[in-house]
Design a protein around this motif. Structure first.
Motif, PDB file in Angstrom:
ATOM      1  N   ASP A  33       0.808  -1.220   0.000  1.00 43.79           N
ATOM      2  CA  ASP A  33       0.000   0.000   0.000  1.00 43.79           C
ATOM      3  C   ASP A  33       0.838   1.265   0.000  1.00 43.79           C
ATOM      4  N   LEU A  36       1.794   2.450  -3.569  1.00 47.56           N
ATOM      5  CA  LEU A  36       0.773   2.812  -4.556  1.00 47.56           C
ATOM      6  C   LEU A  36       0.915   4.245  -5.081  1.00 47.56           C
ATOM      7  N   GLN A  55       1.961  -1.252 -12.692  1.00 43.78           N
ATOM      8  CA  GLN A  55       1.048  -1.913 -11.751  1.00 43.78           C
ATOM      9  C   GLN A  55       1.497  -3.332 -11.428  1.00 43.78           C
ATOM     10  N   GLN A 244      -5.093   3.277  -7.623  1.00 41.34           N
ATOM     11  CA  GLN A 244      -4.389   4.550  -7.778  1.00 41.34           C
ATOM     12  C   GLN A 244      -4.517   5.112  -9.195  1.00 41.34           C
TER      13      GLN A 244
END
Length: 417
Positions: A33, A36, A55, A244
C-alpha cells in the motif's frame, strides 16, 4: 501476563506480543500500500511507452509471497519459527536493496518478487507462533487484537508513502521498507524466544508435502473453497493494482488518493467485526455467498453507471461507494473461505494452510495481472473484473451449498454451513 512458553529468557507481555506479531504481518501491507502513490512516477521513469506495466510491481510481490507460502510453513516446522522468519526478513531486505538500485522495470519486478518470497516468512510463521503459544478462545482473542492493529496499516501506508516520495523520490520507499523490516527483525530477535521446541519439530519431506497437495486438491469442499478464495484474491489484487490509476487518470484526484484510501481502509476494516457478529448465526458459506452475490450486483451497477454516461462528482461518489464495498467484502469472504477449507484438514493443518494459501494467492495474482494491464483510462476493467470474479465465486459457493445438502441427507454434519 507473560506468554505461556517455557524458557530461561524473559518473554514479552501480551500487549508487546500482539504489537510484535502485528508488525510482522504489517510488513506485507506496508510493502504494497505504501508504494501505490509511486506507480505514476515508476511508470513514467521505467516504462514510459506503457505506464500501465508499473502496476505489475504489486502482482510481482504477491506472486513471490504466494509461491513461498507453499514451503514456509513446513520449513518452520522442521527448523523452528525464528530462523525462518529471520531468514525471510533478510531475503526481503535484499529484495528491497535490489529494487532501490534497479535500472529497468524488469529488474524492479524481479526484485519485488524476491521481496515477496521473503515476506512469506513473517506472514505464515507469525501465525504459527500465535498457535504455538495460544489455543482456543484465547488464540481467537489474541488474533482479533492483532488484526485490529494490522488493519490500521493500509489506512496510513499510502499517506506515509506519499510523504516519503515527495521528500526523497520513489526509490526512497525501498529504504523505508528496509528500516521497517529491520526493526521488526531486531525486535523479534531480542524479545521473543523460540516458540517451537526441538522435540516438537518435524522433518521436512517432499513426500509429505506431495501427499498434502494431493489430499487438498482431491477433497471437494477444500477444492471449491480454494477456487472461491482465488476469485476473492482476484478481486482484491485487481483493486489494489488499479485503484491509484483510477483515482489519478479517471477522476483527476491522484494527489488526494492517500487520504481517500485511508478513509476506505477504515470503513472496510469494520467488516471483520461484522463478520464475527454474523458468522455464528448465518454460517461461513451463507455469509460468503451473500457477500459475493451482493458484490456481483453492485459491480453491475457501477459498470452500467459508467456506460450510461454518468460523469463528474456523481460517478465519483458511485465509484467511491462501490470501491468501499469491494474492500469490505474481503472481510466477509477470505477468512470464512479459509476456515471452510481448513475444517477437513485438521490432521495436516500446518501443511494444508501453506498449500491452500499458496494456490489461492498465486492463482489470484496470475488472473488479476492481465485485468490490470488492460486498464484503458476508465473504471470498466476494474468493475468488470471484480463483477466477473464475484459471479464465479457465487456459483462455486452455490455448488458448495449443494454438497452441504447432500451431506445432510446422508446424516452427516457440514461444519462450514
Amino acid at each position: 501476563s507473560d506468554l505461556p512458553g517455557a524458557g530461561l529468557r524473559k518473554v514479552p507481555s501480551k500487549a508487546e506480543f500482539i504489537a510484535l506479531i502485528a508488525m510482522l504481518f504489517a510488513i506485507i501491507a506496508f510493502s504494497i500500500d505504501a508504494l501505490l502513490p509511486a506507480l505514476p512516477r515508476i511508470g513514467a521513469e521505467l516504462s514510459p511507452s506503457d505506464p500501465n506495466r508499473a502496476q505489475l510491481i504489486v502482482i510481482a510481490f504477491v506472486l513471490g509471497m504466494g509461491a513461498a507460502t507453499l514451503v514456509t510453513g513446513p520449513m518452520s516446522d522442521a527448523w523452528g519459527r525464528k530462523p525462518v522468519i529471520l531468514g525471510g526478513t533478510l531475503l526481503y531486505i535484499l529484495g528491497a536493496a535490489l529494487a532501490w538500485s534497479a535500472p529497468t522495470l524488469e529488474l524492479l519486478l524481479l526484485a519485488r518478487f524476491v521481496q515477496g518470497v521473503g515476506a512469506a516468512g513473517p506472514r505464515v510463521v507469525g501465525m504459527a507462533i500465535v498457535r504455538d503459544l495460544y489455543g482456543g478462545r484465547e488464540m481467537a482473542r489474541i488474533l482479533s487484537f492483532i488484526m485490529l492493529v494490522f488493519m490500521l496499516v493500509p489506512a496510513v501506508a499510502p499517506l506515509v508513502g506519499s510523504w516519503i516520495i515527495a521528500a526523497a523520490g520513489w526509490r526512497a520507499m525501498f529504504g523505508a521498507f528496509v528500516i521497517f523490516a529491520a526493526v521488526a527483525c531486531l525486535w523479534l530477535t531480542l524479545r521473543l524466544p523460540e516458540s517451537l521446541p526441538r522435540a516438537a519439530r518435524r522433518p521436512m519431506r517432499a513426500r509429505v508435502l506431495k501427499q498434502a497437495v494431493a489430499e487438498v486438491l482431491t477433497h471437494p469442499v477444500v477444492r471449491l473453497s480454494i477456487m472461491a478464495q482465488t476469485m476473492g484474491y482476484v478481486m482484491l489484487f485487481t483493486t489494489i493494482s488499479l485503484i491509484q490509476p483510477v483515482f489519478d487518470q479517471v477522476f483527476d484526484r491522484g494527489a488526494q488518493f492517500p487520504l481517500w484510501f485511508a478513509g476506505m481502509a477504515v470503513i472496510s476494516g469494520s467488516a471483520s467485526i461484522i463478520n464475527a457478529a454474523l458468522v455464528m448465526r448465518l454460517g461461513m458459506q451463507r455469509l460468503a455467498m451473500a457477500a459475493f452475490g451482493g458484490q456481483m450486483i453492485l459491480s453491475g451497477i457501477m459498470t452500467l453507471s459508467w456506460v450510461a454516461g454518468l460523469r463528474g462528482d456523481v460517478i465519483f461518489v458511485i465509484y467511491l461507494i462501490w470501491q468501499c464495498t469491494v474492500l469490505f467484502q474481503s472481510g466477509l469472504t477470505v477468512g470464512n473461505l479459509n476456515a471452510i477449507a481448513m475444517e477437513p484438514m485438521a490432521h495436516i493443518a500446518g501443511t494444508a494452510a501453506s498449500v491452500i494459501g499458496a494456490i489461492s494467492t498465486v492463482a489470484g495474482a496470475l488472473i488479476a495481472a492481465p485485468i490490470a494491464l488492460v486498464f484503458n483510462g476508465t473504471p470498466l476493467p476494474m468493475s468488470l473484473g471484480v463483477g466477473g470474479a464475484s459471479a464465479v465465486a457465487f456459483v462455486l459457493l452455490w455448488r458448495l451449498g449443494r454438497i452441504e445438502r447432500r451431506l445432510r441427507r446422508l446424516g452427516a454434519v457440514a461444519p462450514f454451513k
